[in-house]
Design an enzyme around this catalytic site. Structure first.
Site, PDB file in Angstrom:
ATOM      1  CE  LYS A   8      -2.983   2.909   2.762  1.00 49.48           C
ATOM      2  NZ  LYS A   8      -2.106   4.063   2.460  1.00 49.48           N
ATOM      3  CD  GLU A  46      13.534   4.488   7.770  1.00 51.89           C
ATOM      4  OE1 GLU A  46      13.561   5.439   8.588  1.00 51.89           O
ATOM      5  OE2 GLU A  46      13.378   4.643   6.552  1.00 51.89           O
ATOM      6  CB  CYS A  98      13.778   9.200   7.739  1.00 55.42           C
ATOM      7  SG  CYS A  98      14.675   7.992   6.748  1.00 55.42           S
TER       8      CYS A  98
END
Length: 487
Positions: free
Chosen positions: A186, A259, A293
């Protein structure tokens, strides 16, 4: 910083939008009864409608993956690797379209970060296909044998974010399928088109049900995380959502890889060759407009060089151009979505109202059509300020001063995050000694953002659990199974 440039309507790269985007379920490209708009963040114009997959369609995808697992898992690793390699070759043949689509829906510059992401992703898929998890012989005597094997889990649910939708999607697909699992993926509803496109490519490569891609809202992601037929969730995204994924996965003790967010620090020691590393540190902080990130989000510079460093850093930053990613002169694209853009508006407002010093930028022009945010540098704000404590996920960076190593290590580690960090110094061993004391999953010394197929990547503390990549990353898609044989 400039406003967004226009690109010609006759741009042949726009032809990639001239298609119906569909879901991949059980080897077939299928539509959904509802669609949702996908926006170009450079002008907030609607560029496509994506299928809004229903819970019923996710269920069909899960059951297709469950059926396919029986035969897929029985193939040899070499046979599965052949499929994965063929997929890399098929992606390679369509990489220009994929990069254009990435820029149009995500915003990153086509000529640099978008093509770089696509090229790196294809390389990753091809290289992962060469890796193997061989059985480990623990004991082999005249009477007894003990072996440890790695067996596939079953159906894996993958949920990917909007900042690197191609790379992070393929980071999950390749090792998952190679190790004998099947997948339902998804993508983020902000950037579904690239995933649907490489789903279209996958339909001609993999047996039915091995890979399924369903776009849609949060309801289908929640459905996946609580489904008893999904053995593992691999999630990349925010820490807050990761906590919810972990809670939902407890229903059947799913294997979980998370993560999550980071508030990564870079430390520039007084003996660093600091002028030469400014371009590298700029890219590390502002690449992908800070939507990364592992972006440098706190930059600590020794007080003996701090003032000169800030001045030189600002001068370099002023040469960079913010604009539409389809324009070849653009260095940094827009913020991908309005939700994140509004968070940055709040953070910028707080920084101004608190009276912190802007060395560059600081004002967002809300009259622009696109989600453009200028490169902004905050000079030495307090350690307890929002701009230091929070993960901005945008092109704003505090540059902080420190006097001694003990102080800076304490400040760097005073966070709930622990994804990555870096240390820069002339004395390599002293820099390594500092790096060893930073509480993070990855710490670079005199380099940054180096990744590799065989290098595990994962976070400490609230930056996640489990790892991706490397031997450990492959193992995350398997169960450890011990066989013992009496001779």
């Amino acid at each position: 910083m400039s406003s967004q440039p226009k690109f010609a309507s006759a741009d042949p790269r726009l032809a990639v939008l001239d298609r119906q985007f569909r879901l991949l379920i059980d080897g077939k490209m299928v539509s959904s009864s509802q669609t949702f708009d996908v926006f170009n963040p450079a002008n907030n114009a609607v560029i496509a409608q994506a299928p809004d997959g229903t819970v019923d369609q996710v269920e069909q995808a899960i059951q297709a993956a469950k059926r396919a697992f029986k035969s897929w898992s029985r193939l040899s690793a070499d046979e599965r690797a052949d499929y994965v390699t063929r997929y890399a070759n098929a992606l390679e043949a369509r990489k220009e379209e994929l990069a254009a689509l990435l820029t149009l829906e995500q915003g990153k510059p086509f000529h640099s970060m978008a093509t770089g992401e696509v090229d790196a992703s294809i390389y990753w898929v091809r290289e992962v296909a060469k890796r193997r998890l061989e059985p480990e012989v623990i004991e082999d005597t005249d009477e007894h044998v003990v072996e440890v094997h790695h067996t596939p889990l079953g159906v894996v649910g993958a949920i990917t974010p909007w900042n690197f939708p191609v790379l992070l999607g393929l980071w999950k697909i390749a090792p998952c399928l190679l190790t004998g699992n099947t997948m339902v993926l998804k993508p983020s509803p902000y950037t579904p088109l690239t995933s649907l496109f490489f789903g279209e490519i996958a339909a001609d490569i993999f047996p039915a049900g091995v890979l399924n891609i369903v776009s849609g809202g949060n309801d289908i992601g929640q459905y996946m995380t609580t489904h008893n037929d999904i053995a593992k969730i691999s999630f990349t995204g925010s820490t807050a959502t990761g906590q919810k994924v972990m809670q939902s996965g407890a229903c059947n003790l799913k294997r979980i890889t998370l993560e999550l967010g980071g508030n990564d620090a870079a430390v520039v020691l007084p003996d660093a060759e600091w002028r030469s590393i400014i371009p590298t540190l700029f890219d590390a902080a502002f690449g992908n407009s800070g939507q990364w990130c592992i972006a440098v989000k706190r930059l600590y510079v020794h007080s003996s060089i701090h003032s000169e460093f800030v001045k030189a850093f600002v001068e370099y930053a002023q040469s960079k151009r913010v604009g539409d990613g389809m324009d070849s002169s653009t260095d940094l694209g827009p913020i991908q979505n309005k939700m994140q853009y509004n968070k940055l508006l709040s953070l910028f407002k707080d920084t101004r109202e608190k009276g912190y010093k802007f060395a560059l930028g600081g004002e967002i022009d809300e009259s622009q059509a696109g989600n453009f945010v200028p490169v902004t540098i905050v000079d030495n704000p307090p350690e307890d300020s929002r701009i230091v404590k929070e993960e901005p996920f945008g092109p704003i960076l505090p540059i902080l001063s420190f006097d001694d190593v003990e102080d800076v290590i304490q400040r760097v580690n005073d966070t709930s995050f622990g994804l990555a960090g870096s240390v820069w110094g002339g004395d390599r061993q002293k820099a390594i000694d500092v790096a060893k004391r930073i509480e993070a999953g990855t710490v670079w010394v005199n380099e940054i953002h180096i990744h590799g197929i065989d290098i595990p990547f994962g976070g400490h503390k609230m930056s996640g659990m489990g790892v991706e990549n490397g031997h450990e990353g492959l193992c995350e898609f398997t169960n450890s199974k011990t066989y013992m044989f009496r001779k």
